[in-house]
Design an enzyme around this catalytic site. Sequence first.
Site, PDB file in Angstrom:
ATOM      1  N   SER A 290       0.838  -1.206   0.000  1.00 45.13           N
ATOM      2  CA  SER A 290       0.000   0.000   0.000  1.00 45.13           C
ATOM      3  C   SER A 290       0.870   1.252   0.000  1.00 45.13           C
ATOM      4  CB  SER A 290      -0.925   0.003   1.219  1.00 45.13           C
ATOM      5  OG  SER A 290      -0.163  -0.043   2.412  1.00 45.13           O
TER       6      SER A 290
ATOM      7  N   SER B  20     -10.644  27.147 -28.384  1.00 46.33           N
ATOM      8  CA  SER B  20     -10.904  25.925 -29.145  1.00 46.33           C
ATOM      9  C   SER B  20      -9.829  25.804 -30.213  1.00 46.33           C
ATOM     10  CB  SER B  20     -12.286  26.009 -29.789  1.00 46.33           C
ATOM     11  OG  SER B  20     -12.333  25.203 -30.949  1.00 46.33           O
TER      12      SER B  20
ATOM     13  N   LYS C 112     -13.960  30.916 -29.927  1.00 49.94           N
ATOM     14  CA  LYS C 112     -14.429  30.294 -28.680  1.00 49.94           C
ATOM     15  C   LYS C 112     -13.656  30.759 -27.456  1.00 49.94           C
ATOM     16  CE  LYS C 112     -17.273  27.647 -28.083  1.00 49.94           C
ATOM     17  NZ  LYS C 112     -17.351  26.219 -28.399  1.00 49.94           N
TER      18      LYS C 112
ATOM     19  N   TYR D 205      -9.778  -5.437  12.781  1.00 49.98           N
ATOM     20  CA  TYR D 205      -9.097  -5.059  11.541  1.00 49.98           C
ATOM     21  C   TYR D 205      -9.198  -6.173  10.512  1.00 49.98           C
ATOM     22  CZ  TYR D 205      -5.525  -3.674   8.211  1.00 49.98           C
ATOM     23  OH  TYR D 205      -4.876  -3.326   7.057  1.00 49.98           O
TER      24      TYR D 205
ATOM     25  N   LYS E  52      -7.678   4.332   1.753  1.00 52.86           N
ATOM     26  CA  LYS E  52      -6.985   5.615   1.599  1.00 52.86           C
ATOM     27  C   LYS E  52      -7.180   6.283   0.239  1.00 52.86           C
ATOM     28  CE  LYS E  52      -4.376   3.485   4.908  1.00 52.86           C
ATOM     29  NZ  LYS E  52      -4.747   2.066   4.694  1.00 52.86           N
TER      30      LYS E  52
END
Length: 506
Positions: free
Chosen positions: A50, A304, A310, A344, A352
Amino acid sequence: MSEASRKAGEEKVPAKDEATEGARPSAGHDLWGGRFSAKPSQVMERINASIDADRRFALEDIAGSRAHCRMLVTQGIIPESDGARILEGLETVEAEIREGRMRFDPALEDIHMHVEARLHELIGPAAGRLHTARSRNDQVATDFRLWCRRALLKIEGDIADLQRALLTRAEEHAETLMPGFTHLQVAQPVTFGHHLMAYFEMLARDRGRIADARRRLNESPLGAAALAGTAFPIDREATARALGFARPMANSLDAVSARDFALESVAALDILALHLSRLAEELVIWSSPAFGFVRIDDTFSTGSSIMPQKRNPDAAELIRAKPGTTLGSYARLHTMLKGLPLAYAKDLQEDKPPVFEAVDAVRLGLAAMTGMIAGLTANEERMAEMAGSGFSTATDLADWLVRQLAMPFREAHHVVGRLVRHAEESGRRLDELTLDEIRAQVPEADESVFAVLSARASAESRTSFGGTAPAQVRERLAAAAERLAGLDRALKEEIAADPIGLETPP
Ligand code: ARG
């Protein structure tokens, strides 16, 4: 990252015999491998690691270890000399982390093992005493709470920045007229400042929700050990205090397995993201040429590649999309936690990334929104013109009939409805009708009726508490500025009290 870990990261899932063989030496295995005769396979290492996520807890992990070590010494659980060596070593590890010199290796699974392994390299066997009366289960829960506390503090500050930008714009536009909408149809004139301050209020509640979550999560799991507590004479009050927690968590099983703090934090962030998305959508609408109410600054607009004319509100659109991330994070966490037995379980390692993603999305969204609001310019003429369109003062006329002629409101509503139809048929606004035309419906009407038909008069008349009249908006603005200043002072104190602080962002 070591050569070996880089390889492990690049490799495809190996064939079965390769996967079960696991001949490669495993650094993590050294920390818990006593009862095994074979090392874990590379696939096992990869699914187990991890570190890519929890390396973000590095500073929290060091802070937790420091507090734990000091307590172990005070309680006479480890010798003072070893404690001193551990603290010194942790100092070095922290410097390496802060300066980006720490080497991360998936074989070492997670941040807890990285710190301990590095400590061992630096100070030798004394490092082995740090894990007395502690488990990675209470360690990770402690780190995660410390990290969330810092992240939420940071976000509260980010929200304050946006609130300040809104206040500034609202002060500038306390008198600026715009149409207020219901069903995105012109409803009644309001002021632009009043409209912007609606978001200030939403953000104030977001801040309150986040601060609530932060205060509720501020209890220490440290000392719960694996799940059942420990036989060593630890002092959980002391470690809780050292880490800025309000108190130790009361139940060791709960301490290692509770993640509702993460879920609650993400829920609060999701509601915040939702509010940002509503403001973002308004910016998209207001800045479209068809509306032409506002101009988003060049620094927050994009062009654009094919259409030279644009001017796209990409940042606003991306903010509008963020609830996809935050609600996704909520769904991931919620699904992961559902039905998990105590205490656990490794499922909890996957808690996470969703929190990190929600925090990152919200922080970037807040920063972009603050930038857009700070640079926003309003086309006041266009907004004022539209404020008087769509028969926006029809309610004011009905109110006038009630006030001046004591007409029941329902009847006034009908009378004005007929006038609106008449004006619409002839392509005019209400204030463009002649007195005679009005008298055809309301024989008692005189010239004074025109005073209530202008958009400005309409907005100025709405002086009720929280209403749109500029005078009222200014009063609320002053109160809001005061509230904000009070909250900011309190936030500064809480940031100063954090043992890690916000110097290095969470
Ligand atoms: N990396 C683990 C996590 O994030 C730390 C806890 C490991 N505990 C264990 N019993 N294997 O959850």
